[in-house]
Design a protein around this motif. Structure first.
Motif, short mmCIF file in Angstrom:
data_model
loop_
_atom_site.label_atom_id
_atom_site.label_comp_id
_atom_site.label_asym_id
_atom_site.label_seq_id
_atom_site.Cartn_x
_atom_site.Cartn_y
_atom_site.Cartn_z
N ARG A 230 -9.29 -1.39 -2.92
CA ARG A 230 -10.35 -1.08 -3.88
C ARG A 230 -9.84 -1.34 -5.31
NH1 ARG A 230 -12.35 3.40 -1.34
NH2 ARG A 230 -10.77 4.69 -2.31
N TYR A 231 -8.62 -0.93 -5.58
CA TYR A 231 -8.03 -1.14 -6.91
C TYR A 231 -7.99 -2.64 -7.25
CZ TYR A 231 -4.52 -1.76 -10.51
OH TYR A 231 -3.87 -2.16 -11.64
N LEU A 232 -7.51 -3.46 -6.31
CA LEU A 232 -7.39 -4.90 -6.59
C LEU A 232 -8.75 -5.53 -6.84
CD1 LEU A 232 -4.64 -6.16 -4.12
CD2 LEU A 232 -4.60 -6.28 -6.62
N TYR A 233 -9.73 -5.06 -6.10
CA TYR A 233 -11.08 -5.60 -6.28
C TYR A 233 -11.64 -5.18 -7.64
CZ TYR A 233 -15.96 -6.69 -5.55
OH TYR A 233 -17.22 -7.18 -5.69
N GLU A 234 -11.51 -3.92 -7.95
CA GLU A 234 -12.14 -3.42 -9.18
C GLU A 234 -11.40 -3.87 -10.43
OE1 GLU A 234 -12.62 0.73 -8.35
OE2 GLU A 234 -14.38 0.33 -7.08
N SER A 235 -10.08 -3.88 -10.40
CA SER A 235 -9.37 -4.19 -11.65
C SER A 235 -8.96 -5.65 -11.76
CB SER A 235 -8.16 -3.28 -11.82
OG SER A 235 -7.24 -3.56 -10.82
N GLU A 236 -8.76 -6.34 -10.64
CA GLU A 236 -8.35 -7.75 -10.71
C GLU A 236 -9.39 -8.70 -10.15
OE1 GLU A 236 -5.56 -8.52 -12.23
OE2 GLU A 236 -4.67 -6.53 -12.35
N LYS A 237 -10.45 -8.18 -9.57
CA LYS A 237 -11.50 -9.00 -8.93
C LYS A 237 -10.93 -9.85 -7.80
CE LYS A 237 -14.54 -7.39 -11.81
NZ LYS A 237 -13.78 -6.14 -12.02
N LEU A 238 -10.00 -9.27 -7.05
CA LEU A 238 -9.37 -9.98 -5.95
C LEU A 238 -9.75 -9.33 -4.62
CD1 LEU A 238 -5.74 -10.46 -7.34
CD2 LEU A 238 -7.50 -12.24 -7.05
N MET A 239 -10.07 -10.17 -3.62
CA MET A 239 -10.35 -9.68 -2.28
C MET A 239 -9.12 -9.89 -1.42
SD MET A 239 -14.15 -10.82 -1.12
CE MET A 239 -14.20 -10.37 0.60
N GLU A 241 -6.60 -8.74 1.76
CA GLU A 241 -6.63 -7.99 3.01
C GLU A 241 -5.64 -6.83 2.94
OE1 GLU A 241 -4.82 -11.65 5.23
OE2 GLU A 241 -4.34 -9.86 6.40
N GLY A 242 -5.74 -5.91 3.90
CA GLY A 242 -4.89 -4.72 3.89
C GLY A 242 -3.41 -5.04 3.83
N GLY A 243 -2.98 -6.02 4.65
CA GLY A 243 -1.57 -6.38 4.73
C GLY A 243 -1.05 -7.00 3.44
N ALA A 244 -1.95 -7.40 2.56
CA ALA A 244 -1.55 -7.97 1.27
C ALA A 244 -1.61 -6.90 0.16
CB ALA A 244 -2.47 -9.13 0.91
N ALA A 245 -2.70 -6.14 0.17
CA ALA A 245 -2.91 -5.13 -0.87
C ALA A 245 -1.87 -4.01 -0.79
CB ALA A 245 -4.31 -4.53 -0.74
N ILE A 246 -1.24 -3.87 0.36
CA ILE A 246 -0.31 -2.76 0.61
C ILE A 246 0.80 -2.67 -0.45
CG2 ILE A 246 1.14 -4.08 2.22
CD1 ILE A 246 1.37 -1.46 3.87
N GLY A 247 1.18 -3.80 -1.04
CA GLY A 247 2.22 -3.77 -2.07
C GLY A 247 1.81 -2.91 -3.25
N ILE A 248 0.52 -2.86 -3.53
CA ILE A 248 0.00 -2.05 -4.64
C ILE A 248 0.33 -0.57 -4.42
CG2 ILE A 248 -2.17 -1.24 -5.72
CD1 ILE A 248 -1.49 -4.00 -6.63
N CYS A 249 0.39 -0.16 -3.17
CA CYS A 249 0.71 1.24 -2.85
C CYS A 249 2.06 1.63 -3.42
CB CYS A 249 0.72 1.48 -1.34
SG CYS A 249 -0.81 1.09 -0.50
N PHE A 251 3.13 1.01 -6.17
CA PHE A 251 2.95 1.43 -7.56
C PHE A 251 2.04 2.65 -7.68
CE2 PHE A 251 3.91 -3.01 -7.55
CZ PHE A 251 4.74 -3.18 -8.63
N GLN A 252 1.15 2.80 -6.71
CA GLN A 252 0.08 3.78 -6.87
C GLN A 252 0.23 5.05 -6.06
OE1 GLN A 252 -3.69 1.80 -6.34
NE2 GLN A 252 -3.70 1.50 -8.54
N ALA A 253 1.05 5.03 -5.03
CA ALA A 253 1.17 6.22 -4.19
C ALA A 253 1.64 7.39 -5.06
CB ALA A 253 2.16 5.96 -3.06
N ALA A 254 1.32 8.60 -4.63
CA ALA A 254 1.67 9.79 -5.41
C ALA A 254 3.17 9.84 -5.69
CB ALA A 254 1.22 11.03 -4.65
N ASP A 255 3.97 9.36 -4.72
CA ASP A 255 5.43 9.40 -4.88
C ASP A 255 6.00 8.04 -5.28
OD1 ASP A 255 4.76 8.19 -2.53
OD2 ASP A 255 6.15 9.32 -1.26
#
Ligand SMILES: *Cc1c(COP(=O)(O)O)cnc(C)c1O
Length: 312
Positions: A230-239, A241-249, A251-255
């Motif tokens: 959702r973050y990649l779509y909303e802030s970067e306009k990128l679609m 897949e889960g296995g790709a977006a996971i890297g964002i976690c 940076f974004q996970a609580a820990d």
């Protein structure tokens, strides 16, 4: 945070790098009937694309877990599909049998020296363009991408950190690193379906390379992966897949915690199911239930350290 958009490769994922390198290397060795593989989708697409480019057959063996949209895409590219079995390991055995029986050349999605070298070319481009990079975040499944990335980047810059990220639903490489040898674990359906599958009990290349060159492994939940998409779509306009977006976690996970200096994240692929993607963006998507008896793994594991130094 810098993004390397491998999802914009012609076949929709970085896997074209490894598949093209393997196909071209095999063609130089002499005549061949065609190619065969077992793949959760993106490697099959890449191999079909590369085989078609040299006028050869590509047979792709898949497990029953593979989503329909990936099958449709494979057939459009011209792959011959062979679907069946509860896991990628079963599909792999079938692919190897067909290689024997039909004189096809088997190309592993991750455990092949040409594939690993090909996957490593993304890191070469990163190091050429941004020699100041201190960390590369790379999605991890069978480990071909992580192995190639880590080997290429550390050969050029030994001080660079490689953080491999995977799903907490069956992280086979993580389990294997912790065990000190390739092990099989139970597969669960995950939003990061491209990261499913084992590493092969007879792993020849990717396990040792990951163990030697990757610094740490982090795993994330389906809920966190959905948030990253959702973050990649909303802030970067990128679609992605889960296995790709996971890297964002990472940076974004609580820990979340990152080393100092410039970080590059490999956005590996774009094979999303449109209906599922819409539900995720709308905040209406629910993760599938998990078996109560499942094994649990540390969220963060430092490779090369003894397991008591890992943190959960
Ligand atoms: C295959 C794949 C990965 C993981 O690559 P491995 O070499 O198997 O570790 C990551 N992301 C996507 C989109 C993939 O298709």
């Amino acid at each position: 945070m810098l993004l390397k958009l491998e999802m914009l490769q012609p076949s929709g994922a970085f896997k074209l790098r490894g598949a093209a390198n393997a196909v071209l290397a095999r063609m130089e060795e002499g005549p061949c009937e065609g190619f065969v593989t077992a793949s959760t989708g993106n490697h099959g697409r890449a191999l079909a694309y590369a085989a078609r480019a040299v006028g050869k057959r590509a047979v792709v063996c898949l497990s029953d877990l593979v989503p329909q949209n990936k099958c449709d895409t494979l057939e459009r590219i011209g792959a011959e599909l062979d679907i069946g079995g509860a896991s990628q390991d079963v599909a792999t055995v079938r692919a190897m049998e067909r290689a024997q029986d039909e004189g096809l050349f088997y190309v592993s999605p991750y455990d092949d020296s040409y594939v690993i070298a090909g996957q490593g070319t993304a890191a070469l481009e990163i190091m050429l363009e941004r020699p100041d990079v201190e960390t590369i975040v790379v999605p991890l499944s069978g480990g071909g991408l992580a192995a190639g990335t880590a080997l290429a980047a550390k050969t050029i810059k030994p001080s660079i950190s490689i953080i491999a990220v995977s799903s907490d639903r069956g992280p086979a490489m993580l389990a294997s690193l912790m065990a000190g040898e390739p092990v099989e674990i139970e597969e669960e359906p995950s939003l990061a379906d491209s990261l499913g599958g084992g590493i092969g009990l007879n792993n020849r290349w990717s396990f040792d390379l990951v163990r030697q060159y990757v610094d740490e492994v982090r795993i994330f939940s389906d809920e966190e992966i959905a948030e990253a998409m959702r973050y990649l779509y909303e802030s970067e306009k990128l679609m992605a897949e889960g296995g790709a977006a996971i890297g964002i976690c990472a940076f974004q996970a609580a820990d979340a915690e990152m080393p100092d200096g410039p970080v590059v994240m490999l956005l590996t692929g774009n094979a999303v199911d449109p209906a599922q993607f819409r539900a995720i963006i709308a905040g209406e998507w629910e993760p599938t239930a998990r078996p109560a008896s499942r094994a649990t793994f540390p969220r963060r594991y430092f490779v090369g350290s003894s397991s008591d130094q890992s943190r959960s």
